[in-house]
Design an enzyme around this catalytic site. Sequence first.
Site, short mmCIF file in Angstrom:
data_model
loop_
_atom_site.label_atom_id
_atom_site.label_comp_id
_atom_site.label_asym_id
_atom_site.label_seq_id
_atom_site.Cartn_x
_atom_site.Cartn_y
_atom_site.Cartn_z
N ASP A 13 -33.53 10.06 48.11
CA ASP A 13 -32.89 8.77 47.88
C ASP A 13 -33.41 7.80 48.93
OD1 ASP A 13 -30.97 6.91 46.81
OD2 ASP A 13 -29.78 7.24 48.61
N SER A 14 -33.13 6.52 48.72
CA SER A 14 -33.53 5.52 49.70
C SER A 14 -32.76 5.71 51.02
CB SER A 14 -33.24 4.13 49.15
OG SER A 14 -31.88 4.04 48.75
N TYR A 20 -33.77 -0.01 49.02
CA TYR A 20 -34.84 -0.19 48.02
C TYR A 20 -34.42 -1.25 46.99
CZ TYR A 20 -37.16 4.27 49.34
OH TYR A 20 -37.81 5.28 49.98
N CYS A 55 -32.12 8.24 43.54
CA CYS A 55 -32.04 6.78 43.68
C CYS A 55 -32.34 6.11 42.33
CB CYS A 55 -33.05 6.36 44.72
SG CYS A 55 -33.17 4.59 44.96
N GLU A 72 -20.92 1.35 52.47
CA GLU A 72 -21.37 1.92 53.75
C GLU A 72 -20.42 1.55 54.89
OE1 GLU A 72 -25.47 2.06 54.59
OE2 GLU A 72 -25.88 2.94 52.62
N CYS A 91 -26.02 2.96 40.35
CA CYS A 91 -26.46 2.93 41.75
C CYS A 91 -25.74 4.07 42.46
CB CYS A 91 -26.09 1.60 42.38
SG CYS A 91 -26.36 1.53 44.16
N HIS A 125 -24.34 4.43 45.19
CA HIS A 125 -23.13 4.16 45.96
C HIS A 125 -21.89 3.91 45.09
CE1 HIS A 125 -26.11 3.66 49.04
NE2 HIS A 125 -25.23 3.33 49.95
N1 DGL Z 1 -30.09 4.27 46.30
C1 DGL Z 1 -30.12 2.94 45.76
C2 DGL Z 1 -29.97 3.01 44.23
O1 DGL Z 1 -29.37 3.91 43.69
C3 DGL Z 1 -29.07 2.05 46.37
C4 DGL Z 1 -29.32 1.69 47.81
C5 DGL Z 1 -30.60 0.89 48.00
O2 DGL Z 1 -30.65 -0.30 47.63
O3 DGL Z 1 -31.56 1.46 48.51
O4 DGL Z 1 -30.44 2.14 43.55
#
Ligand code: DGL
Length: 268
Positions: free
Chosen positions: A13-14, A45, A76, A155, A187, A189
């Site tokens: 993941d990012s 990302y 991600c 976060e 996403c 999160h």
């Molecule tokens: N992991 C990213 C996503 O699911 C969210 C966080 C980011 O912007 O890196 O798109």
Amino acid sequence: MLQECDRPIGVFDSGIGGLTVVQEITRLLPNEQIVYFGDTARVPYGTKSKESVIRFSRDNMNVLLRHNVKMVVVACNTSTSWALNILKREYAIPVIGVIEPGSRRAVAATRRKRIGVIATPSTVNSRKYEETILRMARGAKVFQKACPLFVPLVEEGWQEHRVTEAVAMEYLAAMKKNGVDTLILGCTHYPLLKTVLQKVMGRGVTLVDSAVETAHEVQNLLEKQKLMRQNQHPPKHQFLVSDEPEHFRVVAKRFLGHDLPHVQRVVF
Ligand code: DGL
């Protein structure tokens, strides 16, 4: 020599958000071992260009391959949007993303074929969810909305904060007006915002958590390819990051509700 099936599953993941996917995989497949890589040095990302996201995603694959993984889950959504097809072509091991599983679930759940997708700006720009849903359900109406403030709010630990609820009301107003009956949390999160999102959207709207659906996809793939781990020793998961581990550990505790034992920093 490690049997092929006993090798770990790689997840990248990012940053931290992919832990929601790890949690669902370990819940469904407790005997599987996981190597997680969070690119914490380059997160987010969701605001980056296609070219950057593709380059970062390749780097992340290469980190996981050094750990002898049997398959990779691109947790991600932004990486899945831009890079999944490229990674599938370029690497010999199975690679799965989060968009197909989430879309399939949404298509199964919708009653009026009015599906909402909330995600990062980059994922929304890619239109990947829309494309995937329309391939599965012709004539469906897809409403997308980028919600960039949700990631920092999660976060910060403000999952149920009144500020988060106010932001959600603002972001989702048009979605509600458009009468979506199913909302994809596109996403990593957003599953942590389920309570607030359900409250804002109302009880009649089905929330689709891509993490849960992706875990089922992992199970199907391992069964089909006879790659289920046979070793009966308890799995030892590994957590890798590209920046200093301390911040990751603090936020991970918020995500998982418990401490992560070892978080290691790696270089590309
Ligand atoms: N992991 C990213 C996503 O699911 C969210 C966080 C980011 O912007 O890196 O798109």
